[in-house]
Design an enzyme around this catalytic site. Structure first.
Site, PDB file in Angstrom:
ATOM      1  N   PHE A 143       0.862  -1.187   0.000  1.00 44.92           N
ATOM      2  CA  PHE A 143       0.000   0.000   0.000  1.00 44.92           C
ATOM      3  C   PHE A 143       0.892   1.228   0.000  1.00 44.92           C
ATOM      4  CE2 PHE A 143      -2.487   3.533   1.342  1.00 44.92           C
ATOM      5  CZ  PHE A 143      -3.670   3.359   0.639  1.00 44.92           C
ATOM      6  N   ASP A 156       9.462   2.877   1.969  1.00 42.58           N
ATOM      7  CA  ASP A 156       8.275   3.680   2.265  1.00 42.58           C
ATOM      8  C   ASP A 156       8.007   3.564   3.763  1.00 42.58           C
ATOM      9  OD1 ASP A 156       5.783   4.726   2.750  1.00 42.58           O
ATOM     10  OD2 ASP A 156       4.842   3.880   0.963  1.00 42.58           O
ATOM     11  N   LYS A 186       2.683  11.258   6.948  1.00 46.90           N
ATOM     12  CA  LYS A 186       1.852  11.092   8.142  1.00 46.90           C
ATOM     13  C   LYS A 186       2.370  11.852   9.368  1.00 46.90           C
ATOM     14  CE  LYS A 186      -0.155   6.670   6.685  1.00 46.90           C
ATOM     15  NZ  LYS A 186      -1.488   7.023   6.256  1.00 46.90           N
TER      16      LYS A 186
HETATM   17  C1  LIG Z   1       2.958   2.906   3.605  1.00 50.40           C
HETATM   18  C2  LIG Z   1       2.096   4.002   3.054  1.00 50.40           C
HETATM   19  N1  LIG Z   1       2.494   4.677   1.965  1.00 50.40           N
HETATM   20  C3  LIG Z   1       1.770   5.673   1.440  1.00 50.40           C
HETATM   21  C4  LIG Z   1       0.551   6.051   1.999  1.00 50.40           C
HETATM   22  C5  LIG Z   1      -0.244   7.160   1.379  1.00 50.40           C
HETATM   23  O1  LIG Z   1      -0.263   8.283   2.200  1.00 50.40           O
HETATM   24  P1  LIG Z   1      -1.380   9.417   1.987  1.00 50.40           P
HETATM   25  O2  LIG Z   1      -2.706   8.830   2.410  1.00 50.40           O
HETATM   26  O3  LIG Z   1      -0.957  10.549   2.881  1.00 50.40           O
HETATM   27  O4  LIG Z   1      -1.356   9.780   0.538  1.00 50.40           O
HETATM   28  C6  LIG Z   1       0.101   5.372   3.134  1.00 50.40           C
HETATM   29  C7  LIG Z   1      -1.202   5.731   3.742  1.00 50.40           C
HETATM   30  O5  LIG Z   1      -1.798   4.973   4.476  1.00 50.40           O
HETATM   31  C8  LIG Z   1       0.890   4.324   3.679  1.00 50.40           C
HETATM   32  O6  LIG Z   1       0.494   3.643   4.748  1.00 50.40           O
END
Ligand SMILES: Cc1ncc(COP(=O)(O)O)c(C=O)c1O
Length: 404
Positions: free
Chosen positions: A145, A230, A259
């Site tokens: 994700f 990530d 976040k």
């Molecule tokens: C590992 C990871 N990458 C990217 C994202 C995407 O972040 P955003 O919702 O701020 O676009 C998330 C969101 O849950 C995430 O958990």
């Protein structure tokens, strides 16, 4: 309070009426929050064990972060990157130091930071590695994700995230998470990056086999491929270390952050990498009107300073042990499995008892907010300011809802 006085049903109906149904929230309408607690429009209090999917690592309205935001609101909030402002360099410098990298590129949302990492990796592939035009490949993991943009959902393996949003962006290969042999097979001379979550949050807080990321790092080194971590959900103290990848004894070429970087106040994301990678971008090739704005930087620098003390990482490690001990004790009593690190847990509820959604509804009735992922899995990720007593209380509520 009589049902006539209750504001929750009306607020829920209004929200349902006026928004697209791209979420299925729990029936709780929050009006106020502080620390690990939120209060709904009817005055009921809940322990927040989701913490904005880790965006609220420092709790709701952390006093130092709120003070920084207030002070900046009275000075200057937005300039665009057409000019430089006086909060910019400090934030980028301190974040680069926290990451041990040369440079930072600030954006807003997590998905934007992931998009940034993809663009930088491709540009690095063409300009530094020498991959032929438009041939660059990025390898990702199954059940990943990384966000919701059309390019990112192109390499999702979750039908809900992906189906009906094609045509899909080419240039990505998916390998099973945790399978080093599959990664070795997938790498070619056109591979520019491996993009992965050190722990897969949305997939159910999946921790890869020991040694997996050391192997990923070695393969990337061997084939001149960037390893991009990530850490949007896993990073910034959540697992008991600043970055979850530290548990693997590995340093990535690029960190992708979001976040908690915004302190639960403003969306702040960034990528951090050394000059030989992030330095490939030239003026005009990438940007964002709001990325690195003064308010974001003023809050972000305070976030970095909170992390630089190590206090939150320590709390997460110590209290995480307590959380995991409490949850593990429920295995065989309605819980099938528990995964995670620090104050982050994926809990598989016995599917014969209830779904993850039902578990979260019952927890909410008992004053604990959590979020289901797939099937019967729920995620627990309290703010790192949570106390031992609050943790014990939440685990007791989970135990209670599992009683038949
Ligand atoms: C590992 C990871 N990458 C990217 C994202 C995407 O972040 P955003 O919702 O701020 O676009 C998330 C969101 O849950 C995430 O958990």
């Amino acid at each position: 309070m009589t049902s006539v006085d209750m504001r929750t049903p009306e607020a829920l109906a209004d929200a349902e009426r006026w928004t697209a149904h791209n979420y299925h929230p729990l029936p709780v309408v929050i009006a106020e929050a502080e620390g690990a607690w939120v209060t709904d429009v009817d005055g009921r209090r809940y322990l927040d064990f989701l913490a904005g999917y880790s965006a609220l690592n420092f709790g709701h309205r952390h006093p130092g972060l709120i003070a920084a935001a207030h002070a900046q609101l009275d000075r200057v909030t937005l300039t665009s990157r057409a000019f430089v402002h006086d909060q910019f360099a400090e934030f980028c410098h301190e974040l680069a130091d926290l990451c041990g990298k040369d440079l930072v590129l600030p954006m807003n949302t997590g998905a934007e930071a992931v998009e940034t990492a993809i663009k930088v990796s491709r540009a690095w592939g063409y300009r530094v590695k020498g991959v032929a035009d438009n041939r660059a490949e990025i390898i990702v993991a199954s059940d990943n994700f990384h966000g919701r943009t059309t390019t990112i959902v192109s390499f999702s393996t979750d039908p809900d995230a992906r189906d009906d949003f094609g045509p899909y962006t080419p240039g990505f290969k998916v390998v099973p998470y945790g399978d080093l042999a599959a990664l070795a097979d997938a790498i070619t001379g056109e591979t520019v990056a491996v993009l992965m979550e050190p722990i897969q949050g949305e997939a159910g807080v999946l921790v890869p086999p020991t040694g997996y990321f050391a192997g990923v790092r070695a393969l990337c080194d061997e084939h001149n491929v960037l390893f991009v971590a990530d850490e949007i959900q896993s990073g910034l103290g959540r697992t008991g270390k600043t970055f979850a990848i530290e548990h693997e004894g590995v340093v990535p070429d690029m960190y992708v952050l979001g976040k908690a970087l915004g302190g639960g106040i403003v969306p702040v994301s960034a990528v951090a990498a050394d000059r030989d990678v992030l330095g490939v971008l030239k003026p005009g090739e990438h940007g964002s009107t709001f990325g690195g704005n003064p308010l974001a930087c003023a809050v972000g620098v305070e976030v970095v300073r909170l992390l630089a003390t190590g206090e939150f990482q320590r709390r997460s490690a110590e209290l995480g042990d307590r959380l995991h001990a409490g949850l593990t004790a429920l295995i065989g009593k309605g819980v099938v499995a528990v995964r995670g690190r620090g104050l982050w847990a994926g809990v598989d509820i016995d599917p014969a008892l209830m779904t993850g959604r039902q578990a979260c509804e019952r927890l909410a009735e008992r004053g604990v907010l959590a979020k289901d992922t797939h099937g019967s899995t729920i995620r627990l990720a309290p703010p790192l300011v949570v106390t031992a007593e609050e943790l014990d209380h939440a685990v007791a509520q989970l135990e209670a809802i599992l009683q038949r």
